[in-house]
Motif scaffolding. Structure first.
Motif, PDB file in Angstrom:
ATOM      1  N   UNK A   1       0.835  -1.190  -0.287  1.00 47.18           N
ATOM      2  CA  UNK A   1       0.323   0.297   0.408  1.00 47.18           C
ATOM      3  C   UNK A   1       0.457   1.478   0.258  1.00 47.18           C
ATOM      4  N   UNK A   2       0.337   2.145  -0.738  1.00 48.48           N
ATOM      5  CA  UNK A   2       1.209   3.056  -0.842  1.00 48.48           C
ATOM      6  C   UNK A   2       0.713   3.972  -0.237  1.00 48.48           C
ATOM      7  N   UNK A   3       2.063   5.036   0.718  1.00 50.04           N
ATOM      8  CA  UNK A   3       1.602   5.784   1.712  1.00 50.04           C
ATOM      9  C   UNK A   3       1.935   7.486   1.624  1.00 50.04           C
ATOM     10  N   UNK A   4       2.275   7.898   0.537  1.00 49.59           N
ATOM     11  CA  UNK A   4       2.728   8.979  -0.221  1.00 49.59           C
ATOM     12  C   UNK A   4       2.021   9.283  -1.602  1.00 49.59           C
ATOM     13  N   UNK A   5       1.691  10.257  -1.512  1.00 55.25           N
ATOM     14  CA  UNK A   5       0.544  10.708  -1.623  1.00 55.25           C
ATOM     15  C   UNK A   5       1.121  11.300  -2.731  1.00 55.25           C
ATOM     16  N   UNK A   6       1.195  11.990  -4.376  1.00 55.47           N
ATOM     17  CA  UNK A   6       2.676  13.010  -4.750  1.00 55.47           C
ATOM     18  C   UNK A   6       1.390  13.396  -6.348  1.00 55.47           C
ATOM     19  N   UNK A   7       1.190  15.176  -6.627  1.00 55.65           N
ATOM     20  CA  UNK A   7       0.674  15.043  -6.905  1.00 55.65           C
ATOM     21  C   UNK A   7       1.304  16.443  -7.401  1.00 55.65           C
ATOM     22  N   UNK A   8       0.722  17.024  -8.431  1.00 59.62           N
ATOM     23  CA  UNK A   8      -0.150  16.383  -9.491  1.00 59.62           C
ATOM     24  C   UNK A   8      -0.208  14.453  -9.799  1.00 59.62           C
ATOM     25  N   UNK A   9      -0.648  14.017 -10.287  1.00 60.11           N
ATOM     26  CA  UNK A   9      -0.529  12.587 -11.365  1.00 60.11           C
ATOM     27  C   UNK A   9       0.786  12.788 -12.534  1.00 60.11           C
ATOM     28  N   UNK A  10      -0.075  13.967 -13.449  1.00 62.60           N
ATOM     29  CA  UNK A  10       0.412  14.300 -14.661  1.00 62.60           C
ATOM     30  C   UNK A  10       0.569  15.408 -14.603  1.00 62.60           C
ATOM     31  N   UNK A  24       2.550  13.661   0.143  1.00 63.19           N
ATOM     32  CA  UNK A  24       2.432  14.457   1.363  1.00 63.19           C
ATOM     33  C   UNK A  24       2.756  13.131   1.373  1.00 63.19           C
ATOM     34  N   UNK A  25       2.264  12.749   2.996  1.00 56.66           N
ATOM     35  CA  UNK A  25       2.438  11.691   4.374  1.00 56.66           C
ATOM     36  C   UNK A  25       1.452  11.781   5.554  1.00 56.66           C
ATOM     37  N   UNK A  26       0.826  11.440   5.846  1.00 57.78           N
ATOM     38  CA  UNK A  26       0.353  11.648   7.062  1.00 57.78           C
ATOM     39  C   UNK A  26       0.819  11.064   8.432  1.00 57.78           C
ATOM     40  N   UNK A 101       8.235   4.637  -2.199  1.00 54.59           N
ATOM     41  CA  UNK A 101       8.177   5.709  -3.091  1.00 54.59           C
ATOM     42  C   UNK A 101       6.467   5.695  -2.883  1.00 54.59           C
ATOM     43  N   UNK A 102       6.664   7.400  -3.596  1.00 57.00           N
ATOM     44  CA  UNK A 102       5.342   8.145  -3.295  1.00 57.00           C
ATOM     45  C   UNK A 102       4.501   7.104  -4.938  1.00 57.00           C
ATOM     46  N   UNK A 103       3.812   7.892  -5.185  1.00 51.34           N
ATOM     47  CA  UNK A 103       3.099   7.510  -6.578  1.00 51.34           C
ATOM     48  C   UNK A 103       3.052   8.489  -7.601  1.00 51.34           C
TER      49      UNK A 103
END
Lengths: 111, 114
Positions: A1-10, A24-26, A101-103
């Motif tokens: 499960x990915x814990x790191x969210x990256x934005x934007x995706x594209x 970002x991470x919690x 790694x993030x998304x």
């Protein structure tokens, strides 16, 4: 499960434009790394940030680590076609020392 | 300095067949990682070794995936039997040690399961 969210995706921009990508991470990061990956290759390290509030510059790239060490940003000034690639943030787990790694943010810079 | 070597670069197999990937890390690097990267996504950690011991394998589907690092140097990752959803790039990386050190990656093995 990915814990790191990256934005934007594209992100698709023209040469000369500025851009910012976020990670970002919690949970609190032990340390945070940014990598860039080009097609057919493995990721390559750009920078490691350790201290909350830290800012590091690498030519036209500026990396910032959040004060609370739960987020980070990468800003590119005057993007070039050579900046095209997949940008990945990665964290070291405090407890297990795993490298996660993030998304990812896929950047395309057009001439 | 030689980088992380992986082989093969490409592999196509039918579902339910088995496959093995090989990784030779940078000399002297104690930590070795195997990642699975689905097209367009970030790498997902499958297993992390420290010398020849396992640091974490919580994301490794142990009913079909296995990995070993003999003598704390080379490593192999095996899938048996393969499923369609295993189609991905398998990346090997190594670092001097645990902690904040840089991970160096190989070029990966692109697996296609048909």
């Amino acid at each position: 499960t990915q814990l790191l969210e990256q934005s934007p995706q594209f992100l698709s921009i023209q040469e000369g434009e500025n851009l910012t990508v976020y990670c970002n991470s919690s949970s609190v990061f032990s340390s945070l790394q940014w990598y860039r990956q080009e097609p057919g290759e493995g990721p390559v390290l750009l920078v490691t940030v350790v201290t909350g509030g830290e800012v590091k510059k690498l030519k036209r790239l500026t990396f910032q680590f959040g004060d609370a060490r739960k987020d980070s940003s990468l800003h590119i000034t005057a993007a070039q076609t050579g900046d095209t690639g997949l940008y990945l943030c990665a964290e070291r787990s405090y407890n297990t020392d795993k490298l996660i790694f993030g998304t990812g943010t896929r950047l395309q810079v057009f001439p | 300095e030689a980088g992380v070597a992986q082989s093969p670069r490409y592999k196509i197999i039918e579902k339910r067949q088995s496959v093995a990937f090989w990784c030779n890390p940078i000399s002297g690097h104690a930590t070795l990682y195997w990642y699975q990267q689905i097209l367009g996504q970030g790498p997902k950690l499958l297993i992390q070794f420290q010398n020849n011991g396992v640091v974490d394998d919580s994301q490794l589907p142990k009913d079909r995936f296995s990995a070993e690092r003999l003598k704390g140097v080379d490593s192999t990752l095996k899938i048996q039997p393969a499923k369609l959803e295993d189609s991905a790039v398998y990346l090997c990386a190594s670092s001097v040690d645990r902690g904040r050190t840089e991970a160096f990656f190989g070029q990966g093995t692109r697996l296609t399961v048909v």
